[in-house]
Motif scaffolding. Structure first.
Motif, PDB file in Angstrom:
ATOM      1  N   SER A  99       0.964  -1.600  -0.088  1.00 18.87           N
ATOM      2  CA  SER A  99       0.004   0.019  -0.091  1.00 18.87           C
ATOM      3  C   SER A  99       1.095   1.238   0.177  1.00 18.87           C
ATOM      4  O   SER A  99       0.018   2.641  -0.522  1.00 18.87           O
ATOM      5  N   ARG A 100       1.946   1.060   0.874  1.00 12.48           N
ATOM      6  CA  ARG A 100       3.147   2.505   1.075  1.00 12.48           C
ATOM      7  C   ARG A 100       3.269   2.547  -0.777  1.00 12.48           C
ATOM      8  O   ARG A 100       3.693   3.639  -1.599  1.00 12.48           O
ATOM      9  N   ALA A 103       1.313   4.290  -3.079  1.00 10.50           N
ATOM     10  CA  ALA A 103       0.991   5.303  -2.530  1.00 10.50           C
ATOM     11  C   ALA A 103       1.441   6.395  -3.803  1.00 10.50           C
ATOM     12  O   ALA A 103       1.822   7.182  -4.238  1.00 10.50           O
ATOM     13  N   ASP A 104       3.082   5.646  -4.055  1.00  5.17           N
ATOM     14  CA  ASP A 104       3.997   6.330  -5.046  1.00  5.17           C
ATOM     15  C   ASP A 104       3.590   6.582  -5.791  1.00  5.17           C
ATOM     16  O   ASP A 104       3.754   8.105  -7.058  1.00  5.17           O
TER      17      ASP A 104
END
Length: 258
Positions: A99-100, A103-104
């Motif tokens: 998820s991180r 997010a980019d």
């Protein structure tokens, strides 16, 4: 109390936790009778749970020399370090990290593919000195073996094995369904890195997730030049249904997915 009665008592996980708690709260290793007295249970019950904790690797058993005549006494203490008998939830950890990364935005797929390429090169073996590089068919065979080891259930196209292959199983299926925009580029990069490391004359130029009800389809093509990576085409990997398409050149198809 008989051994059978002690075994019946073991059906309660609370009792075993109490035995472990008694050991952890003690200033020194405890014997069977010590544990039994602290918990108000029969010695057979204490011994049963202590043996179980030893078998699980949570507790260590040692022998102490007697103060006088007699046999050495068994004493028990918690094994130093974190309890390794507990549950694991690597899927949850993977979702946090993905998820991180997702997010980019537009750069996430390219970063994921580069990570896959690095691991593909790590997993594949390069030709020995003075050994000719593999042919296209040989490279497909080696790639298929690598993917099979990783549990992708690869199946080369019977009519054109150097043009495409199907992946009948995804070892990261739940994650690919939720984060296909970064998981699927990892798969594509993995194949590209492996083929590059082999010195293969072909590379993976596209991956269409869920192109068929029971398979993802990988497209293979000749390299444009030796040692030059051919970039995925605009028909590569696409985001899952309901997500915005990125500018990374990947295309995710769900047209036949059930």
């Amino acid at each position: 109390m008989t051994r059978a009665t002690a075994a019946h008592d073991s059906s309660s996980p609370t009792r075993r936790a109490q035995v472990l708690g008694a050991l952890r709260s003690a200033d020194e290793p405890l014997g069977v009778i010590d544990v039994a007295h602290r918990l108000g249970v029969h010695a057979n019950t204490a011994r049963f749970h202590l043996d179980g904790l030893v078998a699980e690797g949570i507790v260590v058993r040692t022998l102490t020399e007697p103060d006088g005549p007699g046999r050495p006494r068994s004493v028990y203490a918690p094994r130093p370090g974190m309890n390794r008998a507990g549950g694991r939830d690597y899927l949850f950890l993977s979702r946090i990290l993905l998820s991180r990364l997702a997010a980019d935005g537009a750069s996430a797929a390219d970063d994921a593919r580069e990570a896959g390429q690095a691991w593909g090169r790590h997993l594949a073996s390069s030709p020995q000195p003075f050994q000719r590089p593999p042919s296209a068919d040989e490279a497909v065979g080696r790639l298929t073996g690598l993917l099979a080891d990783l549990d992708f259930s690869p199946e080369p196209d019977a009519e054109a094995p150097d043009k495409s292959l199907r992946l009948r199983h995804c070892p990261f299926l739940e994650l690919a369904e939720e984060f296909g925009g970064v998981v699927c580029p990892v798969h594509l990069g993995l194949m590209q890195g492996a083929l590059d490391q082999m010195g293969a004359p072909i590379t993976a130029v596209g991956l269409e997730p869920f192109a068929e009800p029971d398979a993802c389809v990988v497209r293979l093509a000749r390299r444009t030049a030796p040692g030059v990576e051919r970039k995925p085409s605009a028909a590569g990997i696409a985001p899952a249904a309901g997500t915005a398409a990125s500018n990374t050149g990947y295309r995710h198809s769900n047209k036949n997915r059930t």
